[in-house]
Design an enzyme around this catalytic site. Structure first.
Site, short mmCIF file in Angstrom:
data_model
loop_
_atom_site.label_atom_id
_atom_site.label_comp_id
_atom_site.label_asym_id
_atom_site.label_seq_id
_atom_site.Cartn_x
_atom_site.Cartn_y
_atom_site.Cartn_z
N ARG A 152 0.86 -1.18 0.00
CA ARG A 152 0.00 0.00 0.00
C ARG A 152 0.89 1.22 0.00
NH1 ARG A 152 -3.94 2.36 4.78
NH2 ARG A 152 -2.10 3.62 5.25
N TYR A 164 -3.35 11.75 5.11
CA TYR A 164 -3.59 10.45 5.72
C TYR A 164 -2.48 9.42 5.37
CZ TYR A 164 -4.94 5.77 6.55
OH TYR A 164 -4.88 4.47 6.97
N ASP A 215 -5.16 3.78 -0.07
CA ASP A 215 -6.29 4.04 0.84
C ASP A 215 -6.66 5.51 0.79
OD1 ASP A 215 -8.16 4.09 2.85
OD2 ASP A 215 -6.88 3.15 4.38
N HIS A 217 -9.18 6.69 2.49
CA HIS A 217 -9.62 6.93 3.87
C HIS A 217 -10.82 7.87 3.93
CE1 HIS A 217 -8.67 6.71 8.27
NE2 HIS A 217 -8.23 5.54 7.86
N GLU A 241 -9.09 1.99 -1.84
CA GLU A 241 -9.86 1.67 -0.62
C GLU A 241 -10.62 2.87 -0.08
OE1 GLU A 241 -7.25 0.11 2.39
OE2 GLU A 241 -8.61 0.74 3.99
N GLU A 267 -13.57 -1.62 6.38
CA GLU A 267 -12.85 -1.82 7.65
C GLU A 267 -13.64 -1.30 8.84
OE1 GLU A 267 -9.22 0.28 6.78
OE2 GLU A 267 -9.82 1.98 7.99
N ARG A 288 -13.58 -5.54 3.40
CA ARG A 288 -12.48 -5.41 4.37
C ARG A 288 -12.88 -5.65 5.83
NH1 ARG A 288 -7.95 -3.77 4.21
NH2 ARG A 288 -7.93 -1.95 5.58
N GLU A 344 -4.34 -7.37 5.05
CA GLU A 344 -3.46 -6.27 5.43
C GLU A 344 -2.56 -6.72 6.59
OE1 GLU A 344 -5.55 -2.85 6.91
OE2 GLU A 344 -3.83 -1.53 6.64
N TRP A 407 -11.91 12.02 8.71
CA TRP A 407 -10.49 11.67 8.86
C TRP A 407 -10.22 10.35 8.16
CZ3 TRP A 407 -7.91 7.54 11.22
CH2 TRP A 407 -6.50 7.64 11.12
O1 KDG Z 1 -7.75 2.88 13.81
C1 KDG Z 1 -7.82 3.35 12.50
C2 KDG Z 1 -6.89 2.57 11.60
O2 KDG Z 1 -7.09 1.20 11.78
C3 KDG Z 1 -7.11 2.92 10.15
O3 KDG Z 1 -6.90 4.28 9.98
C4 KDG Z 1 -6.13 2.14 9.29
O4 KDG Z 1 -7.35 2.73 7.32
C5 KDG Z 1 -6.57 2.00 7.89
C6 KDG Z 1 -6.01 0.87 7.14
O5 KDG Z 1 -6.45 0.68 6.00
O6 KDG Z 1 -5.14 0.19 7.66
MG MG Z 2 -8.14 1.79 5.54
#
Ligand code: KDG
Ligand code: MG
Length: 407
Positions: A152, A164, A215, A217, A241, A267, A288, A344, A407
């Site tokens: 990644r 991020y 990612d 995010h 992602e 996630e 995820r 991951e 975030w």
């Molecule tokens: O606690 C938040 C993290 O697990 C997250 O920000 C990590 O997005 C993430 C990832 O894909 O690993």
């Molecule tokens: Mg993530």
């Protein structure tokens, strides 16, 4: 052979901070066998502790630990107030500990209880994070040298404070780093301009064989996500992602119509209901959800089975805020699940690895589990007690005009 009843005689929650906070549930039975499960919810750890201690543990005492499904249903349906990260992390911890116990009583690793091996090793991806494009490319090189086949890549964006995925250290990125949330700044225009240049450079430097992931995010609108996916198509990502927040599952229809870049989401999902429409409408390629935040192995298996009907593959979250107990359980799941995609793998610090002795190991881009009965991860309680809980929260993001963003 008659079935073994293993009465739960005690359960306790262990909170430890060997570099970051982890919450672990330990369940003991009258058979002298115990199991552990991860209950860590980053930045909200103590709410899961309270849920377990006040509302779950009193219900467990005296129950037969072998009845994993019934206990799962009891904790989910029986609570009336269903779903949500706190409830589902608590249920996951119980479920993981019970699978661990069942394996130990049977003398079998958990993947055997699930149906046996579907693969020899679990393909994992690591995180290359750099302050700018050339630094990120150097980090990708470093991960390749370590043996990773999938990486990644995240990069700082010049002029943007705290983009991020860019950590302070090079190996152990920990976003939950301050007692109150750190404020970061987000600039969509700069990000959309910069990111395709990052992947152009990575393909130039590292060729076409290495799998690259990214990612977003949750930072973009659906249309912006579609634009980014389109602009990344030449660089053949393994996935893009969380390109937009997924509370509204329909939003992914728009992204899907415009790009063939594979999409991964989930996630922060806690149940099958959070991803049902995404899966059934084939709006994503990878789901995820993971053991600790989606109700344990019992529920994750249900999600994966639904996903398999639609050729959606698994790609479980595996950031460092998920403890080795989650990783061990996830690897058993990954070793079995037929529609596996990738896992991951952010490395834990040596201190964390010491607190959680485990039998999984990394080689040549794969994580491999051992044949220890159960899920193969334990907790050293004496050592854990040396690292008391430290209140930490995840950062927040604001747009350049001060508007609160995702975030
Ligand atoms: O606690 C938040 C993290 O697990 C997250 O920000 C990590 O997005 C993430 C990832 O894909 O690993
Ligand atoms: Mg993530």
């Amino acid at each position: 052979m008659s079935s073994v009843v293993a009465k739960i005689v005690s359960a306790k929650v262990i909170v430890t901070c060997p570099g970051r906070n982890f919450v672990t549930l330990k369940i003991e039975t009258d058979q002298g066998v115990y199991g552990i499960g991860d209950a860590t919810l980053n930045g909200r750890e103590l709410s899961v502790v309270a849920y377990l201690e006040e509302h779950v543990i009193p219900n467990l005492i005296g129950k037969d630990a072998q009845r994993i499904e019934d206990i799962w249903q009891f904790l989910y349906r029986g609570a009336y107030w269903r779903r949500g990260p706190v409830t589902m992390s608590a249920i996951a911890a119980v479920d993981t500990a019970l699978w661990d116990i069942k394996g130990k009583i049977a003398g079998l690793p958990v993947y055997q209880l699930l149906g046996g091996r579907s693969r020899d090793g679990v393909l994992v991806y690591g995180h290359a994070n750099g302050s700018d494009i050339s630094h990120t490319s150097e980090e990708v090189a470093r991960y390749k040298e370590m043996g990773y086949r999938a990486i990644r890549a995240q990069s700082g964006i010049p002029g943007v404070k705290g983009a991020y995925g860019v950590g302070r250290g090079s190996m152990y990125y920990e976003p939950a780093d301050s007692t109150l949330p750190e404020e970061t700044v987000w600039n969509t225009r700069s990000y959309l301009n910069y990111t395709p240049k990052l992947f152009e450079k990575l393909r130039l430097d590292h060729g076409d064989e290495i799998e690259l992931l990214h990612d977003v995010h949750h930072r973009l609108t659906p249309l912006e996500a579609a634009q980014l996916g389109k602009s990344l198509e030449p660089y053949k990502l393994f996935w893009m992602e969380d390109s937009t927040p997924a509370e509204n599952q329909e939003a992914f229809k728009l992204i899907r119509q415009h790009t063939t870049t594979p999409l991964a989401v989930g996630e922060i999902f806690n149940t099958i209901w959070d991803c049902k429409d995404l899966i059934q409408n084939q709006l994503i390629d990878y789901i995820r959800t993971t053991v600790v935040h989606a109700g344990g192995i019992t529920h994750l298996r249900r999600i994966a089975d639904l996903a398999s009907l639609y050729q959606v593959r698994t790609g479980s979250h595996g950031a460092t805020d998920l403890s080795p107990a989650c990783m061990g359980a996830a690897l058993h799941f990954d070793t079995w699940v037929p529609n596996f995609g990738i896992q991951e793998y952010m490395r834990h610090t040596p201190e964390t690895d010491e607190v959680f002795p485990h039998d999984y190991s990394f080689a040549d881009g794969y994580l491999k589990i051992g044949d220890t009965p159960g899920h193969g991860v334990d907790i050293d309680e004496k050592l854990a007690a040396k690292y008391p809980y430290e209140p930490k929260q995840l950062p927040i993001a604001r747009l350049t005009d001060g508007t609160l963003w995702n975030w």
